[in-house]
Design a protein around this motif. Structure first.
Motif, PDB file in Angstrom:
ATOM      1  N   ARG A  63      58.777  35.498  22.132  1.00  0.00           N
ATOM      2  CA  ARG A  63      58.135  34.783  21.031  1.00  0.00           C
ATOM      3  C   ARG A  63      59.237  34.363  20.061  1.00  0.00           C
ATOM      4  N   ILE A  64      59.640  33.087  20.154  1.00  0.00           N
ATOM      5  CA  ILE A  64      60.832  32.685  19.408  1.00  0.00           C
ATOM      6  C   ILE A  64      60.602  31.449  18.537  1.00  0.00           C
ATOM      7  N   PRO A  65      59.587  31.481  17.653  1.00  0.00           N
ATOM      8  CA  PRO A  65      59.406  30.317  16.792  1.00  0.00           C
ATOM      9  C   PRO A  65      60.611  30.103  15.875  1.00  0.00           C
ATOM     10  N   THR A  66      60.884  28.848  15.548  1.00  0.00           N
ATOM     11  CA  THR A  66      61.875  28.558  14.514  1.00  0.00           C
ATOM     12  C   THR A  66      61.161  28.733  13.184  1.00  0.00           C
ATOM     13  N   THR A  67      61.628  29.682  12.391  1.00  0.00           N
ATOM     14  CA  THR A  67      60.945  29.940  11.128  1.00  0.00           C
ATOM     15  C   THR A  67      61.572  29.085  10.042  1.00  0.00           C
ATOM     16  N   GLN A  71      58.848  34.652   5.597  1.00  0.00           N
ATOM     17  CA  GLN A  71      57.993  35.383   6.527  1.00  0.00           C
ATOM     18  C   GLN A  71      56.887  36.135   5.783  1.00  0.00           C
ATOM     19  N   LYS A  72      55.926  36.596   6.546  1.00  0.00           N
ATOM     20  CA  LYS A  72      54.950  37.522   5.984  1.00  0.00           C
ATOM     21  C   LYS A  72      55.607  38.899   5.975  1.00  0.00           C
ATOM     22  N   ASN A  84      56.110  29.120   8.342  1.00  0.00           N
ATOM     23  CA  ASN A  84      56.386  30.389   8.999  1.00  0.00           C
ATOM     24  C   ASN A  84      55.057  31.116   9.208  1.00  0.00           C
ATOM     25  N   THR A 288      59.018  26.859  20.168  1.00  0.00           N
ATOM     26  CA  THR A 288      59.559  27.127  18.836  1.00  0.00           C
ATOM     27  C   THR A 288      58.610  26.660  17.736  1.00  0.00           C
ATOM     28  N   ARG A 289      57.604  25.875  18.125  1.00  0.00           N
ATOM     29  CA  ARG A 289      56.678  25.379  17.118  1.00  0.00           C
ATOM     30  C   ARG A 289      55.254  25.930  17.293  1.00  0.00           C
ATOM     31  N   ASN A 293      54.869  33.610  14.106  1.00  0.00           N
ATOM     32  CA  ASN A 293      55.984  34.522  13.889  1.00  0.00           C
ATOM     33  C   ASN A 293      55.442  35.903  13.544  1.00  0.00           C
ATOM     34  N   THR A 295      55.989  38.722  15.882  1.00  0.00           N
ATOM     35  CA  THR A 295      56.427  39.575  16.993  1.00  0.00           C
ATOM     36  C   THR A 295      56.539  41.036  16.617  1.00  0.00           C
ATOM     37  N   ARG A 296      56.891  41.294  15.364  1.00  0.00           N
ATOM     38  CA  ARG A 296      57.040  42.700  15.004  1.00  0.00           C
ATOM     39  C   ARG A 296      55.677  43.357  14.752  1.00  0.00           C
ATOM     40  N   ALA A 297      54.673  42.517  14.504  1.00  0.00           N
ATOM     41  CA  ALA A 297      53.348  43.083  14.237  1.00  0.00           C
ATOM     42  C   ALA A 297      52.519  43.192  15.519  1.00  0.00           C
ATOM     43  N   LYS A 298      52.785  42.285  16.455  1.00  0.00           N
ATOM     44  CA  LYS A 298      51.948  42.231  17.642  1.00  0.00           C
ATOM     45  C   LYS A 298      52.876  42.044  18.830  1.00  0.00           C
TER      46      LYS A 298
ATOM     47  N   ARG B 172      70.500  27.540  15.181  1.00  0.00           N
ATOM     48  CA  ARG B 172      69.166  26.935  15.164  1.00  0.00           C
ATOM     49  C   ARG B 172      68.947  25.943  14.030  1.00  0.00           C
ATOM     50  N   GLN B 346      62.532  39.265  17.394  1.00  0.00           N
ATOM     51  CA  GLN B 346      61.912  38.385  18.385  1.00  0.00           C
ATOM     52  C   GLN B 346      61.987  38.906  19.823  1.00  0.00           C
ATOM     53  N   ASN B 372      53.885  43.984   8.740  1.00  0.00           N
ATOM     54  CA  ASN B 372      54.563  43.009   9.594  1.00  0.00           C
ATOM     55  C   ASN B 372      55.414  43.667  10.665  1.00  0.00           C
ATOM     56  N   LYS B 374      54.301  46.609  12.372  1.00  0.00           N
ATOM     57  CA  LYS B 374      53.503  47.732  12.872  1.00  0.00           C
ATOM     58  C   LYS B 374      53.613  47.933  14.376  1.00  0.00           C
ATOM     59  N   SER B 375      54.049  46.923  15.104  1.00  0.00           N
ATOM     60  CA  SER B 375      54.206  47.122  16.538  1.00  0.00           C
ATOM     61  C   SER B 375      55.640  47.500  16.911  1.00  0.00           C
ATOM     62  N   THR B 376      56.591  46.757  16.384  1.00  0.00           N
ATOM     63  CA  THR B 376      57.994  47.051  16.713  1.00  0.00           C
ATOM     64  C   THR B 376      58.463  48.337  16.037  1.00  0.00           C
ATOM     65  N   ARG B 416      66.237  31.603  10.106  1.00  0.00           N
ATOM     66  CA  ARG B 416      65.533  30.726  11.042  1.00  0.00           C
ATOM     67  C   ARG B 416      64.934  31.455  12.233  1.00  0.00           C
ATOM     68  N   GLY B 419      62.706  34.576   8.943  1.00  0.00           N
ATOM     69  CA  GLY B 419      62.109  34.136   7.683  1.00  0.00           C
ATOM     70  C   GLY B 419      62.285  35.145   6.571  1.00  0.00           C
TER      71      GLY B 419
END
Lengths: 335, 549, 202
Positions: A63-67, A71-72, A84, A288-289, A293, A295-298, B172, B346, B372, B374-376, B416, B419
């Motif tokens: 999962r590599i979106p360009t942010t 971020q949240k 983002n 990327t679009r 973003n 990935t750390r949450a899900k 990027r 990522q 943000n 909670k999984s990793t 990028r 964020g």
């Protein structure tokens, strides 16, 4: 002269002449009016679906979106939900902006307006790329929608309304459709940019000029038929309705110019799926679009995530045990 | 009429155009100062990567395996299936040129092949030739090959690839401006994977990964040395503050495992940032009883494997979760680093997760849930510190940083690829009074790379690094001259090393500092003596005169 | 009208040509871009080059030159001009230029001035300009040539300094990588090559 654009230009001329001469001289209406359009549509649909399926068939391992914004994270830090996004709705809005307003291309221009040391307003050409691209795509869209009137009977009200709007500037008879003019002008601008902007000219390939010439050719023949040679609209509609109802007919009194137009459209259709024009489909699939973003949450799943050799802690401790003990570092096994 | 040309005409006669308008016909010239040395055979062997041998990029013969073209063809084919990014990005570029002047390497070196679109075209041209229908149809027409924009793979093409894909820092920035989000970093990553199949890595990447695999960190610091190194900082801190910060190592049952790039442990000025972490952890331990441990096994946050291949990245990254599981900590805290955080944010959970043996991260001091993460289950230290400051849990004396006039450089990966923009700024503004932003088109998501990322911060390619860092340095110079900025804050270990050098060349008078170095300066430890110097042993503001007396 | 006044009068035209000739030393496509965007941050090379040339030109006009054009006596002026040249030379020192290519733009100024001032004198060729009856023009043109020589010397000095700087950075950065305390602790010696290789083999 540059071969990169001279050859595509010659190619488009050749197509024009081929159809014109073929119809006017040899009477090959059935070939250019029926066989080639059907083949082109088949090639387009097959090619388009095939290409999209081919893309979709490739995995999206990460999962590599360009942010492009905050971020949240902590609740009191304001997230940029569009640039983002961490939710599907945010992604959807981001994609809408990308697809309908070319947001990223617009970003190009934000910094382009500046005051220099002498307080003079400076700007770069890049805003015109965004404007030109918008004009080109929307012009094209309206032209295509307008053409639906040839393929539908009765013509839906919304189409009539669109035509009304498009022709709101009433000059002469028949009334001018803005979209066609805008399309032609924008295409010419994009072409000029490719030829005269050294940077863009350097990166351009024949494959970049060919569709531009083709579209310019299509727009030019279309405009010529409508405003100058005044093609027989009733005959054309008879022809197109014949195509869509699978009872093709060759109407009398429709000349070579029309078949040249049809051939160029057919070539555009057939060429579309194997060219860069597929960006129309690709933008929807651009990872990327179109990814959130979060990935750390899900956790995102990689379908081909295979096991790899790692240097384990046990190996590490076996290797350094003595030194670790000597340095007073805790170890799992004392010897 | 005279045959002699007038000066004006003479000027016009000078032809500055490249040999031909077609970039494919411009041969590559591998220039010293612009490339990194080839990987040593031993380093390539450690990880069992193919074709380990001594070779030199400037030699004609690169000692490639006999079937190298086949290897490349198959590698591209395989990656087209595995990565949708790669396949889509190969097909949809319309060469609009929006990215062309967004690359710091193009802006700095002026080499047109450093335009992102062209960098990608280097590979795309071969892809078109080998994999697209249009090229196959056009090949049947005489002269059609040229029209397709394709070209066959040759040794010269490979050399061109190697030269230019090691002139991309995977930052990027181009991707931000691309209407389809085409990310040149993805293409560079694929190209570098291919190089590794042929044994064409650079030593600045290959040796760190080999070290990291064996000893747990890029420099190859062995466990006892790592511990001694940190204890050395402990002594330094005790000298300055009078407090022994008592770091803990490999401690089972600690609350939090802390991992930071080893650059912070061995390279100035990262070492001062490292001391900042130590002071923070001591403060939290004394005040709130938070138990943080370091690890000698997972002693590297950075991951040069990311610049090698996805597989190598995974192999090196595996240590983080493995160590967290072994030590039985609740969650992991990560230090200031750029590409480390790109990998964690990522890739890590996907590659080496799920981390179901850890708890969803909660700050035990403030009760804040890091939703943000909670999984990793890994939290960035500026998220953590910002949360502490917001809840008033840290006692800070800003005046100790009063002599710092700050600006902040967003590192490419955290801006990028993540964020993380406002958290470090929040921390910065709470430990320091004077903060000035650089111009908007050079910060946040539009930040310019330091020019040395993605494993290119070697010594031998100094010209490349200085040229690539010019756009960044130029913006720093602007705030340096306008506001008197003297310190460049950053949250990336490569930045700390690379920007220091960059500043020395372009903007002397600006020092580079990690955010937690400033936190360390400002944080008032329980029971500390009156500090006279900052962590760099320079007198604190207001203390200079006393020394004179 | 003496040459300084003439230069002042034609300043913009000369600077424009000088900038273009400097920028044209880049590949064509790059040069077009460098000329186009004036934004200091979007186009650092173009804007720094322009700024640097402007400052250099200003300093040329203000130079105070010794009577008999002794290079050794004009060292102060030469040092001054080095500062104005710094941005452009500093950039060219890390780009794809040989030493001569990097400083060649200085010499272009002679040709540019000849062609522009020649026109100003209402005599369309250089020959006529040189053969002009007014001695003051000739001698002041020689003065100008001497000034450009000083700029060239300064450019060469600065180029060398920048290159030395680069090599110094290569050397000192390597040192900085090993924290000073690292050495003090005697940890560096333990990390010799043999041990690392040895550890990887076991």
């Amino acid at each position: 002269m540059n071969q990169k654009y001279m050859l595509p230009l010659a190619g488009v001329f050749l197509l024009f002449l081929l159809a014109y001469a073929g119809v006017e001289g040899v009477g090959l209406q059935w070939l250019f009016g029926i066989v080639i359009p059907y083949l082109a549509v088949i090639a387009f649909i097959y090619g388009f679906v095939n290409r999209v399926m081919c893309w979709a068939g490739s995995a999206v391992p990460f999962r590599i979106p360009t942010t492009c914004g905050q971020q949240k994270s902590l609740p009191w830090i304001k997230q940029n939900r569009i640039d983002n996004p961490d939710t599907a709705i945010g992604v959807f809005i981001r994609m809408l902006f990308e697809i309908f307003l070319f947001r990223s291309l617009f970003r190009n221009t934000k910094a382009a307006f500046n005051r220099d040391e002498n307080n003079k307003l400076t700007y770069s050409w890049e805003i015109f790329l965004w404007l030109g691209a918008l004009a080109f795509h929307y012009g094209f869209l309206v032209v295509i929608l307008r053409h639906l009137r040839f393929f539908l009977e009765p013509v839906p009200v919304c189409l009539t309304f669109l035509e009304y709007l498009d022709g709101i500037v009433q000059i002469g008879l028949p009334g001018i459709f803005l979209s066609g003019i805008v399309l032609l002008a924008a295409a010419l601008f994009l072409l000029a940019r490719r030829i005269f902007d050294a940077k863009v000219s350097y990166i351009s390939l024949a494959a970049d000029y060919f569709p531009l010439f083709l579209i310019i050719g299509i727009a030019a023949t279309g405009i010529a038929m409508r405003y100058f040679t005044k093609v027989d609209i009733v005959g054309v509609k008879e022809f197109t309705m014949g195509l869509v109802t699978f009872h093709p007919v060759i109407p009398p009194g429709v000349g070579g110019l029309f078949y040249a137009h049809v051939l160029m459209v057919s070539v555009l259709f057939a060429y579309f799926p194997m060219s860069k024009l597929m960006h129309a489909g690709g933008i929807f699939l651009s990872p990327t679009r179109n990814m959130a973003n979060n990935t750390r949450a899900k956790r995102h799943i990689n379908p081909w995530n295979y096991a790899v050799d790692v240097h384990t802690y046990e190996q590490y401790e076996d290797h350094f045990r003595e030194k670790m003990i000597e340095a007073g570092l805790p170890v799992d096994k004392e010897e | 009429m005279s045959d002699e040309l007038k000066p004006d005409q003479l000027l016009d006669k000078i032809d500055h155009t490249p040999s031909c308008g077609n970039w494919m016909d411009t041969p590559v010239h591998i220039r010293p100062g612009m490339y990194c040395y080839a990987a040593k055979a031993e380093s390539v062997e450690t990880l069992g990567l193919p074709n380990a041998r001594p070779w030199n990029p400037t030699d004609d013969d690169w000692k490639l395996p006999e079937n190298w073209k086949e290897i490349i063809h198959n590698a591209i084919k395989e990656r087209l299936e595995r990565f949708r990014t790669f396949k889509v990005f190969m097909d949809i570029c319309v060469r609009c040129g929006a990215c062309a002047d967004k690359c710091h390497f193009f802006l700095g070196t002026g080499d047109p092949k450093n335009m992102p679109v062209l960098r990608a075209e280097l590979l795309r041209s071969v892809y078109r030739n080998d994999f697209t229908k249009a090229a196959q149809i056009l090949k049947m027409i005489p002269g059609g090959e040229k029209l397709s924009g394709g070209r066959p793979m040759t040794l010269d093409v490979l050399k061109e690839w190697w030269y230019y894909f090691f002139q991309c820092t995977e930052c990027r920035r181009c991707s931000v401006f691309c209407p389809y989000g085409i990310d040149t970093a993805e293409i560079t990553i694929m190209a570098r994977e291919i190089f590794n199949l042929l044994g064409l890595n650079i030593d600045w990447i290959a040796t760190p990964i080999s070290n990291c695999y064996k000893t747990g960190n890029h420099l190859g610091i062995q466990p006892h040395a790592f511990k001694e190194m940190i204890e050395f900082f402990t002594d330094d801190i005790e000298e300055i503050t009078g407090v022994n910060v008592e770091p803990q190592f490999n401690k089972k049952g600690a609350d939090i495992l802390f991992i930071t790039p080893s650059g912070d442990v061995f390279a100035d000025p990262g070492t001062y940032t490292c001391q900042g972490y130590l002071i923070l952890f001591k403060y939290l331990k004394d005040k709130y009883g938070l138990d943080v441990t370091w690890s000698t096994y997972a002693s590297e946050g950075g991951n040069f494997g990311f610049f090698t291949s996805h597989e190598t990245m995974k192999r090196l990254n595996a240590k983080m979760y493995a160590e967290a599981r072994r030590l039985g900590v609740k969650w992991i805290l990560g230090g200031e680093c750029g590409h480390m955080w790109r990998v964690i944010h990522q890739y890590m959970d996907t590659m080496n997760g799920p981390a179901d043996f850890l708890e969803e991260p909660v700050n035990p001091i403030t009760g804040t849930k890091f939703e943000n993460a909670k999984s990793t289950k890994m939290v960035h230290i500026t998220e953590f510190t910002a949360d502490l400051i917001k809840h008033g849990k840290l006692e800070l004396d800003k005046s100790r940083n009063a002599n710092r006039i700050m600006t902040y450089h967003d590192s490419c990966n955290t801006s990028r690829g993540m964020g993380l923009l406002d958290e470090p700024r929040y921390v910065l503004q709470h430990v320091c009074d004077n903060f000035f932003e650089m111009p908007p088109n050079t910060i946040r998501e539009q930040t310019f790379c330091c020019g040395s990322g993605s494993g290119l911060n070697a010594g031998e390619n100094m010209e490349l690094r200085m040229a690539g860092g010019l756009p960044r340095a130029n913006a720093v110079k602007y705030v340096h001259e306008k506001f008197g900025v003297n310190t460049l804050g950053t949250i990336c270990a490569i930045d700390r090393a690379a920007l220091s050098t960059l500043m020395e060349y372009w903007v002397p008078g600006v020092t580079v500092s990690g955010i937690h170095e400033l936190v360390g300066n400002a944080l008032i430890l329980p029971g500390e003596k009156e500090r006279e110097t900052d962590l760099r042993c320079d007198p604190l503001p207001g203390m200079e005169e006393e020394e004179d007396e | 009208m003496d040459i300084n006044q003439q230069l002042e009068l034609k300043k913009e035209e000369i600077l424009k040509k000088w900038f273009e000739s400097a920028i044209n030393s880049y590949p064509e496509d790059t040069a077009k871009f460098l000329k186009k965007s004036k934004n200091q941050f979007d186009n650092p090379v173009g804007s720094a080059t322009l700024q640097s040339l402007e400052n250099t030109f200003r300093d040329i006009l203000e130079m105070k030159i010794s009577k008999n054009y002794k290079y050794s006596q004009d060292i102060v002026e030469q040092n001054k001009i080095e500062n104005a040249l710094d941005p452009i030379i500093r950039i060219r020192a890390v780009q794809n230029f040989s030493a001569s290519e990097a400083v060649a733009f200085v010499f272009e100024l002679k040709n540019i001035v000849k062609s522009t001032i020649g026109k100003l004198n209402d005599q369309n060729s250089l020959e006529e300009f040189r053969g002009s009856s007014s001695n003051s023009v000739i001698s002041s043109y020689e003065l100008f040539e001497h000034k450009v020589d000083l700029v060239a010397l300064a450019a060469f000095n600065r180029f060398m300094k920048c290159r030395e700087n680069i090599f110094l950075l290569k050397a000192t950065e390597a040192k900085r990588r090993i924290h000073s305390a690292f050495e003090r602790a005697g940890l560096v010696t333990e990390l010799n090559e043999n041990e690392l290789v040895g550890s990887s083999k076991s």
